[in-house]
Design a protein around this motif. Structure first.
Motif, PDB file in Angstrom:
ATOM      1  N   PHE A 172      12.468 -25.845 106.825  1.00 57.39           N
ATOM      2  CA  PHE A 172      11.553 -25.315 105.815  1.00 57.39           C
ATOM      3  C   PHE A 172      12.040 -23.968 105.303  1.00 57.39           C
ATOM      4  O   PHE A 172      12.407 -23.088 106.077  1.00 57.39           O
ATOM      5  N   ASN A 173      12.007 -23.803 103.972  1.00 57.77           N
ATOM      6  CA  ASN A 173      12.492 -22.568 103.353  1.00 57.77           C
ATOM      7  C   ASN A 173      11.392 -21.977 102.482  1.00 57.77           C
ATOM      8  O   ASN A 173      10.984 -22.574 101.483  1.00 57.77           O
ATOM      9  N   GLN A 174      10.921 -20.807 102.858  1.00 61.52           N
ATOM     10  CA  GLN A 174       9.920 -20.094 102.074  1.00 61.52           C
ATOM     11  C   GLN A 174      10.637 -19.080 101.189  1.00 61.52           C
ATOM     12  O   GLN A 174      11.215 -18.107 101.688  1.00 61.52           O
ATOM     13  N   ARG A 175      10.624 -19.296  99.897  1.00 67.47           N
ATOM     14  CA  ARG A 175      11.351 -18.424  98.984  1.00 67.47           C
ATOM     15  C   ARG A 175      10.666 -17.066  98.872  1.00 67.47           C
ATOM     16  O   ARG A 175       9.439 -17.004  98.697  1.00 67.47           O
ATOM     17  N   PRO A 176      11.431 -15.973  98.952  1.00 73.22           N
ATOM     18  CA  PRO A 176      10.847 -14.619  98.874  1.00 73.22           C
ATOM     19  C   PRO A 176      10.076 -14.415  97.585  1.00 73.22           C
ATOM     20  O   PRO A 176      10.491 -14.851  96.512  1.00 73.22           O
ATOM     21  N   GLY A 177       8.918 -13.753  97.725  1.00 76.67           N
ATOM     22  CA  GLY A 177       8.114 -13.428  96.554  1.00 76.67           C
ATOM     23  C   GLY A 177       7.174 -14.516  96.116  1.00 76.67           C
ATOM     24  O   GLY A 177       6.312 -14.279  95.254  1.00 76.67           O
ATOM     25  N   GLU A 178       7.307 -15.716  96.656  1.00 74.55           N
ATOM     26  CA  GLU A 178       6.415 -16.810  96.288  1.00 74.55           C
ATOM     27  C   GLU A 178       5.283 -16.933  97.294  1.00 74.55           C
ATOM     28  O   GLU A 178       5.453 -16.619  98.474  1.00 74.55           O
TER      29      GLU A 178
END
Length: 305
Positions: A172-178
């Protein structure tokens, strides 16, 4: 010299210890003490002339002889119960509610073994959220419920803590700022409330990308890497990992597992006590994430003492 005769209570003690991999939980399930079941086990081992259970400070497991004897011991107990039922012809049933966020993989195994021990007892199980089950219990639709403690803190038997964590697929990848991509159950779900309150208190923005569909559907969405979800640490999908610390998410408060019951007959209460013993925990964790380990695949807690 003839063959040794078997004591039913001693064999039952051995089977229960083997099932729970724990003298403590076995004693609770049988409504007795650790000392009493230790004596019964020792007496059985002496009568059979072999060691059945190997016990260390950290582990309780079957010996080689115990593994060979276990199925025969189950058959012996089941035959004994069938004989008693044949005499009494007393068929009983009770209606049990188990909260979806409380019911673990051990429940089907436990119910099957309870049926072996007491074929005259039928347990009707309903799986819903805690609030719905408590309402049904109050209305007399259920005889017993095992639920997560609600805000009303009503009286009941405390079965132990329920810990929660943030889980996601390893990739799982949580994109910065989102905003955090969150999978959650319906708005009435108590675990959803715990998660969203914690995120709000920490000032973390979030967006629900998958809502509703039941616990299994949310588990599937998280396993597929679509989002993060708050799960009971006992029930998180086995192919996910706890990601709270890595993503900087707030620690989730623990709850309690509570038993409420109106059952009065002895045999039904014994069956309920066996179910309740599976939930009890005896060591308080240093922090919630330490408890976020799934149950082993055979449906019984690992490393029980």
């Amino acid at each position: 010299m003839g063959r040794p005769t078997l004591d039913v209570e001693a064999v039952q003690a051995f089977v229960t210890i083997a099932d729970f991999q724990s003298f403590t939980r076995a004693a609770e399930a049988l409504g007795t003490t650790q000392g009493a079941i230790s004596v019964k086990l020792k007496r059985l081992e002496e009568r059979l002339g072999c060691k059945l259970i190997e016990r260390t400070p950290r582990l309780v497991r079957l010996s080689a002889q115990g593994a060979v004897f276990l199925n025969a011991a189950r058959d012996f107990i089941a035959a004994h119960e069938r004989a008693l039922v044949a005499l009494s012809c007393e068929c009983r049933r009770f209606r049990l509610g188990i909260a979806e966020h409380v019911a673990g993989p051990e429940i089907p195994t436990l119910l099957a073994r309870l049926n072996e021990r007491d074929p005259a007892l039928t347990i009707e199980v309903r799986l819903e959220n805690s609030r719905s089950l408590l309402d049904a219990f109050d209305n007399g639709e259920l005889d017993a419920v095992i639920v997560r403690q609600e805000d009303d803190h009503r009286d009941g038997e405390d079965l132990g803590p329920e810990h929660f964590g943030w889980f996601a697929a390893p990739g799982f990848n949580q994109r910065p700022g989102e905003p955090l991509r969150l999978a959650a159950l319906a708005p009435c779900c108590g675990v959803r409330d715990i998660a969203t309150r914690a995120l709000g208190g920490a000032g973390i923005q979030w967006s629900e990308v998958f809502v509703g569909g039941g616990h299994a559907a949310v588990m599937a969405a998280v396993s597929a890497g679509l989002a993060v979800a708050a799960f009971s640490c006992r029930l998180a999908p086995p192919d996910t990992i706890e990601v709270g610390q890595r993503l900087g998410l707030p620690e989730l408060p623990s709850s309690r597992i509570m038993l409420h019951s109106t059952l009065s007959d002895r045999r039904s209460r014994e069956a309920l006590r066996t179910l309740a013993a599976a939930y009890r925990e005896h060591r308080a964790p240093k922090h919630a994430s330490a408890e976020c380990r799934p149950f082993v695949s055979d449906g019984w807690p690992s490393n029980a003492t």
